[in-house]
Structures are given as structure tokens and as C-alpha cells.
Design a protein around this motif. Structure first.
Motif, mmCIF file in Angstrom:
data_model
loop_
_atom_site.group_PDB
_atom_site.id
_atom_site.type_symbol
_atom_site.label_atom_id
_atom_site.label_comp_id
_atom_site.label_asym_id
_atom_site.label_seq_id
_atom_site.Cartn_x
_atom_site.Cartn_y
_atom_site.Cartn_z
ATOM 1 N N ALA A 255 0.553 -1.127 0.390
ATOM 2 C CA ALA A 255 -0.206 0.137 0.089
ATOM 3 C C ALA A 255 1.058 1.396 -0.108
ATOM 4 O O ALA A 255 -0.061 1.826 -0.105
ATOM 5 C CB ALA A 255 -0.456 -0.336 1.602
ATOM 6 N N ILE A 256 1.983 0.947 0.234
ATOM 7 C CA ILE A 256 2.936 2.401 0.123
ATOM 8 C C ILE A 256 3.079 3.058 0.874
ATOM 9 O O ILE A 256 2.974 4.331 0.618
ATOM 10 C CB ILE A 256 3.213 2.795 -1.724
ATOM 11 N N VAL A 257 3.801 2.973 1.747
ATOM 12 C CA VAL A 257 3.734 4.513 2.545
ATOM 13 C C VAL A 257 5.290 4.142 1.987
ATOM 14 O O VAL A 257 6.208 3.684 3.592
ATOM 15 C CB VAL A 257 3.653 4.046 4.239
ATOM 16 N N SER A 273 -1.850 -7.020 4.295
ATOM 17 C CA SER A 273 -3.423 -6.975 4.994
ATOM 18 C C SER A 273 -4.123 -7.030 4.097
ATOM 19 O O SER A 273 -4.031 -6.448 2.559
ATOM 20 C CB SER A 273 -3.320 -5.338 5.205
ATOM 21 N N GLU A 275 -6.776 -7.873 1.106
ATOM 22 C CA GLU A 275 -6.451 -7.963 -0.493
ATOM 23 C C GLU A 275 -5.586 -8.890 -0.613
ATOM 24 O O GLU A 275 -5.956 -10.063 -1.428
ATOM 25 C CB GLU A 275 -6.477 -7.183 -0.982
ATOM 26 N N LYS B 58 -7.949 -0.346 6.787
ATOM 27 C CA LYS B 58 -6.078 -0.710 6.223
ATOM 28 C C LYS B 58 -5.383 -0.195 5.235
ATOM 29 O O LYS B 58 -4.185 0.128 4.847
ATOM 30 C CB LYS B 58 -5.525 -1.544 6.395
ATOM 31 N N ASP B 59 -6.077 0.906 4.647
ATOM 32 C CA ASP B 59 -6.493 0.886 3.548
ATOM 33 C C ASP B 59 -5.359 2.782 3.366
ATOM 34 O O ASP B 59 -5.911 2.909 4.404
ATOM 35 C CB ASP B 59 -6.467 1.677 2.037
ATOM 36 N N PHE B 60 -4.132 3.056 3.403
ATOM 37 C CA PHE B 60 -3.760 4.450 2.607
ATOM 38 C C PHE B 60 -4.123 5.242 1.952
ATOM 39 O O PHE B 60 -4.270 4.875 0.708
ATOM 40 C CB PHE B 60 -2.078 4.202 2.733
ATOM 41 N N LEU B 110 -1.623 12.489 4.573
ATOM 42 C CA LEU B 110 -1.558 11.321 4.360
ATOM 43 C C LEU B 110 -1.953 10.415 5.634
ATOM 44 O O LEU B 110 -1.441 10.344 6.959
ATOM 45 C CB LEU B 110 0.368 10.846 4.211
ATOM 46 N N ARG B 112 -4.503 6.541 7.274
ATOM 47 C CA ARG B 112 -4.800 5.398 7.046
ATOM 48 C C ARG B 112 -6.076 5.101 7.223
ATOM 49 O O ARG B 112 -6.744 6.206 8.424
ATOM 50 C CB ARG B 112 -3.728 4.196 8.065
ATOM 51 N N GLU B 128 0.825 6.338 13.089
ATOM 52 C CA GLU B 128 1.362 5.065 11.860
ATOM 53 C C GLU B 128 2.926 5.971 11.181
ATOM 54 O O GLU B 128 2.423 7.206 11.517
ATOM 55 C CB GLU B 128 1.069 5.069 11.228
#
Lengths: 321, 263
Positions: A255-257, A273, A275, B58-60, B110, B112, B128
């Protein structure tokens, strides 16, 4: 105004515009013509010209209209002032409100509204030029625009009308047939043949009605083919690049942080996580299975159910004037 | 190798256990719900060509403040549903009256997605690493369905973009991409992302984008003095090595991951 033709069907069995009695008018479809809309479609069917824009799912205001368990569909059918010879008074009319309602209901069984509680899907159908059968044309276009907008649907909806002229049933009425004919029966159905819209203007005997539904089914099947063709060909223009391979890795894996994250704190649990289990994949080596492509053949028998199951707005005003 | 374009209502499989995302089951058969591309791997999924972002846990995401209430920031997250960031989800303790000083209407951050309840109330979190209010950089909006393409296989695309341009990149699942760096690099990166969007259904995209960025860089370099150019060239070489290392590493990790999930 007495341009009623003496005969609608000539001795060769051809109609005023040279069609067979069971032939639909030529249809051309363009997808994605409006860049602002989420999905759009421009459709020409004979002399009908219809433009449909779809927005959504998006937030619904006013909030009191929100449905807590599903999305609301708003369908607006409108005829442009210049769409017929005599100027159409702008704004909603009794006729356009009615058509909007029945058209909306034609889509409610197929659109997966339960996925978007509290949201709205807006469909705007503008008739630019009318030549009989604009509600069916608008439904055909709206069906494609909804697909183009990426809205989940159980299937496409196709619509077409059967009418009676010179005591004979004809498919897809044109203007004179509609204005001076004896009956008009627009029907919309899903690809399984489930009818989602029936209206009728004029009179048909029970026998004729059954036969008319059969004709309509065949017409809708042809239209569905045209719709499918149009959707499949949307990307045909850029054939040069249409060889997807590792396309769309549905890896939500990262998901790229990623700022400059040092290796050790690379968030491993993020990677898997949700999917990732079913959606991760490797370099696009996927095996194509020979899938049966044509399901549309399965227009099942619906004549019987059609009559009692569905809403029939008899005697409603079908005329395009 | 070509993937099939499928339409809503198209029969995909006779076996109902094949049903993946973007499909539905009727009478034991699997049909497509969407207009998109069929993806046959383990299960049959349909990846749509377009569509709105629908938040899930949980998506960013990258959000923009549309309202500040006494205990929440309300964010537009590019979906039909707004997101709520409660003050307690901000990394530091904040007094109510100081909230607009930290993030005011129009500011982006940014975030989450912490949780989404069945009535689509979206709770956000900033507790986070890496999550923060944005003060600098640019935000680019893309079609959410194509976000995976910007990330690339196992993050290959995004790490390549970072190495080639030297910019910071954060890809939100909601189709917003935050980039930060110096202006000319950002311009190149923006063009590269546009290129990814236009050619998102093609193969070998990472390579081509990489090539594109290098060309851009060459053009830019040519305008500078010879000395600087030499320096840059050296740097570039160093970067190249660097990149391959990282890429390999990423792949190893992904492979390990795949192994795990396969079992």
C-alpha cells in the motif's frame, strides 16, 4: 397535420423506411464522450440521438434522501428544446417525469446498489434529436454509460419497442409508425430475458401481446450484441498497446508508505493486509481458459411471467410529441 | 498473454468457487459484475477500467480537510464517503482550539483507514509511521482502479520512480499521489505518472517509464554546465547500481511473500 401515410407496409412487406417488419434501425455507439462524467455514452439509433452521462456513486444531498442500506439511483430523462420540430418546453414535464421513473426502475434490479449505502448514482439522459423510441434509446445508452462508469451491475439492460401498424406487428417503430400506429409496446430486459420495463400505448390482443414480447426479445438480443461490441471495442483504437500482460497487478501488496523507509522497518504486516492473499500475483503469467463467451443466447422464456410479473403502465403516453 | 475484456453479466465460470472480487454467483455459475479485465489466478477476478474509490480498512489514503469539528477533522478522501479523523488518532495530544492550527480546511494529509463500518462511516488514523499533514509537494489525482499500476509489481514501479527522480512519493489507494522534490523533478515525475495512466493496460511499462525519465533527465542535464554534467553522470551511475540492488531486494521479499500465501 395530416401526413399520415396511406400504407405503412408495402406489397413487398417493407416499411416506410425500407426495413423488414422485424428489423431494428441501425445503431451506433460512442463511449466515454464526456470527460467530466464518470461514465458516458452517445448513441444514435436511426434518427434518434441520445447523450447519457453517469455520475457516481457519490455523496447524496439532501441527506434525507439517503437510503441507509443501498445507493439511490436518480435517472433524469430530458428532451432538448430542439429535439423535435416543435420546440419542447424546457424543464420537467408530466411525460419526462414518468419516463424518468420507469427508466430508473428498469435499472434498479441490475445495479448493485447495496454496495454503496447512502450514496447516489446519477444518470442523465438527454435526447438531442427524437424520432420515436427515445426512452428505449436512452436506456440502451444508459446501460453502457453505467458500465463505463465502473458501476457493478448484474448485467446490461437492452430495450426496444414493438408496435402495430396496418394490423401487423413491427419491431422498433419510427416516427410515422409511432404517431399513427395502433399500438406501441416498449420493453426493457436484462440479458437473461427478465423484463424490467413494460409500457403500452394503444391496443393489442393477448395473442398479439405474446407475439410482440417475442419480437422484442429478439430485438433486445440484437441490441445487446451491439452494446457488447461497442464496449469491447472501446480499447480497439489503441490496439498497439492492447496487449496487456503484467497489467494491473492487483497487488495491494504494497500500500506504499514508502518514504525512505529503512529495510528493517518495512511494514511487513502491511504487505499482507487484507487483499493480498487473493490478489497478489506474479509476473502476469496467467493462463487463459477458453471461456464460453456467449451467454446472451440464453434468453429464456419470459412471455408468461412478463405479463403478470412486471409493471405495465397501460395507456401511458408513448408518443414522442 | 492478452487478458480478456469482460462485461457485466458475462459468464466467467461454471464453478462457483472461482468467484473473486468483481464477480457474483447466480445458480452456481460465476458472472462478471463489472466492465473490466478478467484476471484468472487462483480465483477469477474482474479489475474494472474505472470506478470510484470505496474505502476499506487498512488502506492508505490522502485526504483533504473539509471541516474541523471540536473533536474531528473531516476529510474528503475522493470517495462517496467522507473520512473522520478523531483528535485522539493524531500522533500528539491536541487541544480542541488548536486543531485548525494543525490542519485547517483545505489542508491535505497522509492517512490510513482505521475502520469502515457497515453504514460506511470511515474512521481515519494518523498514528503510524510516515503519516503526517502535508505542507509541501504536489498531489496528483489518478483513476483509483489504476493505482496498482503506479505501485507496480511488488512496488517495482514506485521504487523505480523514486530512484530515477529522487522525489518522495506516497501513493494513496484512493487514487491520490503525493510527490515532493525539486520543481523540475516533479514535472518529470508528473509526466511519467500521466504516461502510466495512459498506457496502464500495456506490458513492459516500468521499462518504458524508466527510459522516458532517463531521457528527460538527459535533456535537463544537457542544459547545465559540463562539470555539473559529469558529476551528475557519476551520481546517476551510482544510483543505477543502487536501484538494481533495491529492486532485487524487493523482488526477493515479494517472492517470499508469495511463497507464504501459496502455502
Amino acid at each position: 397535420m395530416n401526413d399520415k401515410p396511406e400504407k405503412f407496409i408495402d406489397e413487398n412487406g417493407l416499411r416506410l423506411d425500407g426495413r423488414q417488419i422485424n428489423e431494428i434501425r441501425p445503431m451506433t455507439i460512442k463511449i466515454g464522450v464526456l470527460s467530466r462524467a464518470d461514465g458516458s455514452c452517445y448513441l444514435e439509433w436511426g434518427n434518434n440521438k441520445v447523450l447519457v452521462a453517469v455520475y457516481g456513486p457519490r455523496e447524496l444531498h439532501p441527506r434525507r434522501l439517503q437510503k441507509s442500506d443501498s445507493a439511490l439511483i436518480r435517472y433524469r430523462y430530458n428532451m432538448a428544446a430542439f429535439s423535435v420540430e416543435e420546440r419542447v418546453r424546457p424543464g420537467p414535464s408530466r411525460r419526462s417525469i414518468e419516463i424518468s421513473k420507469v427508466s430508473r426502475e428498469a435499472f434498479e434490479p441490475v445495479v448493485m446498489t447495496q454496495l454503496y449505502p447512502g450514496a447516489v448514482i446519477d444518470v442523465f439522459a438527454e435526447v438531442l434529436q427524437a424520432d420515436a423510441g427515445t426512452r428505449t434509446a436512452a436506456i440502451n445508452a444508459a446501460s453502457i454509460a453505467l458500465a463505463d462508469a465502473g458501476i457493478p451491475m448484474k448485467g446490461l439492460v437492452a430495450a426496444c419497442a414493438v408496435g402495430k401498424v396496418d394490423d401487423k406487428l413491427v419491431l422498433d417503430l419510427n416516427k410515422p409508425e409511432d404517431n399513427y400506429g395502433q399500438a406501441d409496446l416498449p420493453i426493457a430486459m436484462t440479458q437473461d430475458g427478465d423484463i424490467t420495463l413494460v409500457q403500452m400505448d394503444g391496443d393489442l390482443s393477448q395473442e398479439e401481446f405474446k407475439q410482440a414480447v417475442e419480437m422484442c426479445k429478439e430485438g433486445c438480443r440484437q441490441i445487446l450484441e451491439i452494446q457488447k461490441e461497442a464496449l469491447k471495442n472501446k480499447f480497439a483504437d489503441d490496439t498497439a498497446v492492447n496487449i496487456p500482460d503484467d497489467i494491473d497487478e492487483v497487488t495491494y501488496v504494497e500500500a506504499i508508505v514508502e518514504f525512505d523507509i529503512e529495510e528493517d522497518e518495512y511494514p511487513e504486516e502491511d504487505d499482507i493486509s487484507g487483499e493480498s492473499e487473493d490478489e497478489d500475483e506474479d509476473t502476469g503469467s496467467l493462463d487463459e481458459e477458453g471461456e464460453p463467451e456467449d451467454i446472451e443466447e440464453e434468453f429464456i422464456d419470459i412471455v408468461e411471467e412478463a405479463a403478470d410479473e412486471e409493471e405495465i403502465t397501460e395507456g401511458s403516453d408513448i408518443r414522442e410529441q | 498473454m492478452e487478458r480478456e475484456i469482460v462485461l457485466p453479466g458475462q459468464l466467467l465460470s461454471e464453478n462457483k468457487t472461482d468467484s473473486g472480487p468483481g464477480t457474483y454467483v447466480k445458480d452456481g455459475k460465476v458472472y462478471s459484475l463489472l466492465y473490466g479485465i478478467k484476471n484468472t489466478r487462483n480465483k477469477i477476478a474482474v479489475i474494472p477500467f474505472s470506478g470510484k474509490y470505496i474505502p476499506s480498512g487498512k488502506d492508505f489514503v490522502i485526504g483533504t480537510v473539509i471541516e474541523v469539528t471540536p473533536s474531528n477533522w473531516i476529510f474528503d478522501i475522493g470517495s462517496p464517503y467522507d473520512g473522520l479523523l478523531h483528535v485522539s488518532e493524531y500522533p500528539k495530544r491536541v487541544e480542541s482550539d488548536r486543531m485548525p492550527g494543525i490542519m485547517d480546511v483545505g489542508d491535505s494529509a497522509l492517512l490510513r483507514v482505521k475502520d469502515v463500518n457497515p453504514s460506511m462511516k470511515v474512521e481515519l488514523s494518523m498514528r503510524e509511521r510516515g503519516l503526517k499533514p502535508l505542507k509541501v509537494g504536489r498531489i496528483i489525482e489518478v483513476v483509483p482502479a489504476r493505482v496498482p499500476r503506479v505501485i507496480g509489481h511488488g512496488g517495482s514501479m514506485v521504487s523505480m520512480l523514486k530512484k530515477e527522480t529522487g522525489c518522495e512519493i506516497f501513493v494513496g489507494q484512493n487514487g491520490r499521489i503525493w510527490i515532493n522534490g525539486n520543481d523540475s523533478d516533479l514535472d518529470h515525475l508528473t509526466e511519467a505518472i500521466e504516461m502510466i495512466m495512459q498506457q496502464s493496460h500495456t506490458t513492459g511499462l516500468t521499462e518504458r517509464v524508466c527510459q522516458f525519465l532517463r531521457n528527460e533527465k538527459d535533456v535537463a542535464d544537457a542544459e547545465e554546465s559540463i562539470d555539473a554534467e559529469e558529476d551528475l553522470a557519476e551520481e546517476e551511475e551510482a544510483e543505477d547500481e543502487d536501484e538494481s540492488e533495491i529492486a532485487e531486494d524487493t523482488y526477493r521479499k515479494v517472492d517470499a511473500l508469495l511463497d507464504e500465501t501459496d502455502e
